[in-house]
Design a protein around this motif. Structure first.
Motif, PDB file in Angstrom:
ATOM      1  N   ALA A 243       0.700  -1.330  -0.099  1.00 40.15           N
ATOM      2  CA  ALA A 243       0.191   0.004   0.074  1.00 40.15           C
ATOM      3  C   ALA A 243       0.659   1.255   0.004  1.00 40.15           C
ATOM      4  N   LEU A 244       1.844   1.212  -0.767  1.00 43.56           N
ATOM      5  CA  LEU A 244       2.797   2.523  -0.981  1.00 43.56           C
ATOM      6  C   LEU A 244       1.861   3.835  -1.450  1.00 43.56           C
ATOM      7  N   GLU A 245       0.968   3.474  -2.306  1.00 42.04           N
ATOM      8  CA  GLU A 245       0.067   4.569  -2.941  1.00 42.04           C
ATOM      9  C   GLU A 245      -0.757   5.427  -1.631  1.00 42.04           C
ATOM     10  N   ALA A 246      -0.997   4.717  -0.458  1.00 46.42           N
ATOM     11  CA  ALA A 246      -1.678   5.525   0.557  1.00 46.42           C
ATOM     12  C   ALA A 246      -0.564   6.493   1.367  1.00 46.42           C
ATOM     13  N   ALA A 247       0.745   6.135   1.378  1.00 49.79           N
ATOM     14  CA  ALA A 247       1.590   6.905   2.184  1.00 49.79           C
ATOM     15  C   ALA A 247       1.555   8.427   2.233  1.00 49.79           C
ATOM     16  N   PRO A 248       1.653   8.986   0.900  1.00 55.58           N
ATOM     17  CA  PRO A 248       1.477  10.605   0.729  1.00 55.58           C
ATOM     18  C   PRO A 248       0.116  11.059   1.433  1.00 55.58           C
ATOM     19  N   ALA A 249      -1.022  10.543   1.239  1.00 57.87           N
ATOM     20  CA  ALA A 249      -2.266  10.905   1.611  1.00 57.87           C
ATOM     21  C   ALA A 249      -2.168  10.822   3.216  1.00 57.87           C
ATOM     22  N   MET A 250      -1.639   9.672   3.694  1.00 53.76           N
ATOM     23  CA  MET A 250      -1.546   9.738   5.150  1.00 53.76           C
ATOM     24  C   MET A 250      -0.528  10.504   5.846  1.00 53.76           C
ATOM     25  N   GLY A 251       0.535  11.104   5.023  1.00 51.55           N
ATOM     26  CA  GLY A 251       1.276  12.147   5.490  1.00 51.55           C
ATOM     27  C   GLY A 251       2.710  11.449   5.837  1.00 51.55           C
ATOM     28  N   ALA A 252       2.674   9.974   5.607  1.00 54.47           N
ATOM     29  CA  ALA A 252       3.917   9.192   5.948  1.00 54.47           C
ATOM     30  C   ALA A 252       5.049   9.440   4.957  1.00 54.47           C
ATOM     31  N   ALA A 253       4.881   9.902   3.871  1.00 54.20           N
ATOM     32  CA  ALA A 253       5.856  10.248   2.610  1.00 54.20           C
ATOM     33  C   ALA A 253       5.109  11.370   2.156  1.00 54.20           C
ATOM     34  N   ASP A 254       5.994  12.076   1.183  1.00 60.65           N
ATOM     35  CA  ASP A 254       5.800  13.197   0.070  1.00 60.65           C
ATOM     36  C   ASP A 254       5.365  12.573  -1.031  1.00 60.65           C
ATOM     37  N   CYS A 255       6.115  11.460  -1.507  1.00 59.51           N
ATOM     38  CA  CYS A 255       6.021  10.661  -2.736  1.00 59.51           C
ATOM     39  C   CYS A 255       6.288   9.393  -2.672  1.00 59.51           C
ATOM     40  N   ILE A 256       6.002   8.841  -3.713  1.00 61.38           N
ATOM     41  CA  ILE A 256       6.444   7.112  -3.994  1.00 61.38           C
ATOM     42  C   ILE A 256       7.312   6.898  -5.087  1.00 61.38           C
ATOM     43  N   LEU A 257       8.149   5.832  -4.946  1.00 60.44           N
ATOM     44  CA  LEU A 257       8.822   5.293  -6.151  1.00 60.44           C
ATOM     45  C   LEU A 257       8.449   4.075  -6.229  1.00 60.44           C
ATOM     46  N   ASP A 258       7.639   3.366  -7.142  1.00 61.75           N
ATOM     47  CA  ASP A 258       7.034   2.140  -7.153  1.00 61.75           C
ATOM     48  C   ASP A 258       6.754   1.652  -8.637  1.00 61.75           C
ATOM     49  N   LEU A 259       6.569   0.223  -8.817  1.00 56.33           N
ATOM     50  CA  LEU A 259       6.262  -0.139 -10.130  1.00 56.33           C
ATOM     51  C   LEU A 259       4.777   0.194 -10.718  1.00 56.33           C
ATOM     52  N   VAL A 260       5.015   0.866 -11.746  1.00 57.42           N
ATOM     53  CA  VAL A 260       3.893   1.119 -12.694  1.00 57.42           C
ATOM     54  C   VAL A 260       3.439   0.223 -13.771  1.00 57.42           C
ATOM     55  N   SER A 261       2.379  -0.184 -13.924  1.00 57.00           N
ATOM     56  CA  SER A 261       1.928  -0.970 -14.903  1.00 57.00           C
ATOM     57  C   SER A 261       1.164   0.004 -15.906  1.00 57.00           C
ATOM     58  N   SER A 262      -0.139  -0.242 -15.714  1.00 57.78           N
ATOM     59  CA  SER A 262      -1.054   0.747 -16.517  1.00 57.78           C
ATOM     60  C   SER A 262      -1.271   2.276 -15.872  1.00 57.78           C
ATOM     61  N   GLY A 263      -1.044   2.160 -14.628  1.00 57.42           N
ATOM     62  CA  GLY A 263      -1.136   3.711 -14.055  1.00 57.42           C
ATOM     63  C   GLY A 263      -2.458   3.998 -13.278  1.00 57.42           C
ATOM     64  N   THR A 264      -3.153   2.778 -13.261  1.00 56.80           N
ATOM     65  CA  THR A 264      -4.729   2.980 -12.924  1.00 56.80           C
ATOM     66  C   THR A 264      -4.611   3.009 -11.391  1.00 56.80           C
ATOM     67  N   THR A 265      -3.953   2.261 -10.700  1.00 60.26           N
ATOM     68  CA  THR A 265      -3.834   2.595  -9.169  1.00 60.26           C
ATOM     69  C   THR A 265      -3.291   3.912  -8.636  1.00 60.26           C
ATOM     70  N   LEU A 266      -2.316   4.304  -9.527  1.00 61.22           N
ATOM     71  CA  LEU A 266      -1.970   5.754  -9.070  1.00 61.22           C
ATOM     72  C   LEU A 266      -2.935   6.747  -9.085  1.00 61.22           C
ATOM     73  N   ARG A 267      -3.784   6.683 -10.229  1.00 63.42           N
ATOM     74  CA  ARG A 267      -4.874   7.477 -10.730  1.00 63.42           C
ATOM     75  C   ARG A 267      -5.786   7.377  -9.662  1.00 63.42           C
ATOM     76  N   GLU A 268      -6.235   6.469  -9.350  1.00 60.16           N
ATOM     77  CA  GLU A 268      -7.352   6.105  -8.210  1.00 60.16           C
ATOM     78  C   GLU A 268      -6.872   6.738  -6.650  1.00 60.16           C
ATOM     79  N   ASN A 269      -5.466   6.701  -6.491  1.00 55.53           N
ATOM     80  CA  ASN A 269      -4.927   7.148  -5.085  1.00 55.53           C
ATOM     81  C   ASN A 269      -4.540   8.749  -5.259  1.00 55.53           C
ATOM     82  N   ASN A 270      -4.797   9.405  -6.392  1.00 57.19           N
ATOM     83  CA  ASN A 270      -4.696  10.881  -6.649  1.00 57.19           C
ATOM     84  C   ASN A 270      -3.144  11.024  -6.558  1.00 57.19           C
TER      85      ASN A 270
END
Length: 419
Positions: free
Chosen positions: A223-250
């Motif tokens: 659940a790295l995508e949740a970290a910025p919204a939670m305030g645990a991180a400023d951004c993420i560095l993660d695997l991307v395939s379609s990009g849908t998960t990123l968009r759904e997590n703003n």
């Protein structure tokens, strides 16, 4: 195909000499409790305390076992795609007991197949517990950590496509590129850019090679995508395939923040290739089957009857009017057709020749129309399963990489098989 390279040499353009990140937070606590961000299920830890792939690896000697072992992913989409590819290449994996992790490929006698987690495929190649493996290039680069023991035998197995990238909150309207992110005035020695990632080694080298010091790397269990919204991180560095998960997590990718492209690769232990009897022979057979199948993928054979004076006249006409589309892999295959009329005498309709060409799937109809323009009829189209070269280019590259003499392995090309 370009010359084969070790895992350390197959790398994106931002890699340079082995630079280490000089972060400003070396003395900070080793863990940041999730409760600080009001979340209990996200554990974040400092990069300084987590470098498992940097640890020394105890390597078993070749003499510790006689069998040749191949490791493949045990779970997830990579496992499914690996099994499908091997099956398509007539390398079907057979499990004697579905509860066991060991299996075999009947068409490759003398080799054991072991189902492993992707991370363990790489680690066990390094430790000498397996000799050959299929794994994602992202995991190879992260866990393998540029070890020369790992040799990429086939770098494009055609599945598991994804890329490692930086993603920032979509609300950051003024940050759309990597330079904009790194030059943002918010980041300083006292308030570094906080990046959460599961790829600590790759992230450290990426920012280190950029010379960016105002950064702190953290790792999280899912659940790295949740970290910025939670305030645990400023951004993420993660695997991307379609990009849908990123968009759904703003979240959004930024230009220049693409760290690594990945897909399935075939890897081998350099020690096993050079010292374990039979390993090179098995790798040759795997390459033969994989290369032939992957080269044929997306190709169709188009065959038609074309009227003409001679085979040479038809070949010249097709090349002049159809261009490269009607030349096939090396040129059209043209052979005479016996067209008998009444009383088995030659037909008065003229001389026909059968023309066969290999065509990409996306250009089949275009090729059919061009053949019709040249008087073609009776057009047949069927998919190709294998396209065998005289010798797989990646095999020649492997032999050169290992410093071996290709003449010692000519028996494999002419059907000597596995000894």
């Amino acid at each position: 195909m370009a010359a084969l390279m070790s895992a350390a040499q197959v790398k994106p353009s931002w890699f340079s000499a082995h630079n280490l990140l000089r972060g400003p937070k070396t003395g900070r606590a080793s863990a940041v409790r999730a409760e600080r961000s009001g979340v209990n299920h996200l554990t974040v830890a400092s990069i300084r305390q987590q470098k498992p792939s940097m640890q020394a690896v105890y390597r078993r000697s070749v003499e510790s076992r006689d069998s040749i072992r191949m490791g493949i992913p045990s779970k997830g989409r990579m496992a499914e795609d690996t099994m499908n590819l091997l099956d398509d290449c007539q390398l079907k994996v057979r499990k004697i007991n579905p509860r066991q992790y060991a299996a075999e490929i009947p068409n490759v006698p003398g080799m054991e197949v072991w189902f492993q987690r992707a991370t363990d495929v790489v680690r066990k190649l390094l430790s000498g517990d397996i000799d050959i493996g299929i794994v994602g290039y992202d995991m190879l680069r992260e866990i393998g950590n540029e070890d020369d023991e790992l040799v990429v035998v086939h770098d494009a197995l055609g599945f598991g496509f994804c890329h490692l990238a930086i993603a920032v909150p979509s609300s950051w309207e003024d940050i759309n590129s990597l330079p904009e992110l790194l030059s943002d005035k918010r980041w300083s020695k006292d308030r570094p850019l906080r990046v959460v990632t599961a790829y600590m080694n790759l992230a450290e080298r990426f920012f280190g090679d950029l010379g960016f010091e105002n950064v702190e790397l953290f790792t999280a269990d899912g659940a790295l995508e949740a970290a910025p919204a939670m305030g645990a991180a400023d951004c993420i560095l993660d695997l991307v395939s379609s990009g849908t998960t990123l968009r759904e997590n703003n979240l959004k990718q930024i230009e220049g923040g693409r760290v690594l492209d990945s897909q399935g690769v075939l890897v081998a232990s350099k020690t096993a290739l050079l010292e374990r009897p039979g390993t090179l022979e098995i790798v040759h057979e795997l390459l033969e089957r994989l290369e032939a199948h992957l080269r044929a993928e997306g190709l169709f054979m188009v065959t038609a009857n074309v009227r003409g004076e001679t085979a040479e006249e038809i070949a010249t006409r097709l090349a002049a009017n159809g261009g490269r589309l009607l030349r096939g892999l090396q040129g059209p295959t043209i052979s005479p057709i016996f067209t008998a009329g009444e009383d088995n005498l030659p037909s008065s309709d003229g001389t026909f020749f059968a023309v066969s060409i290999g065509v990409p799937k996306s250009r089949i109809y275009e090729a059919v129309k061009e053949i019709r323009k040249q008087g073609g009829s009776g057009v047949l189209v069927f998919p190709l399963t294998y396209v065998f070269d005289e010798e797989p280019p990646r095999w020649n590259a492997l032999i050169n990489h290992l410093g071996l003499d290709s003449r010692d392995y000519q028996h494999l090309k002419i059907g000597g098989g596995i000894r």
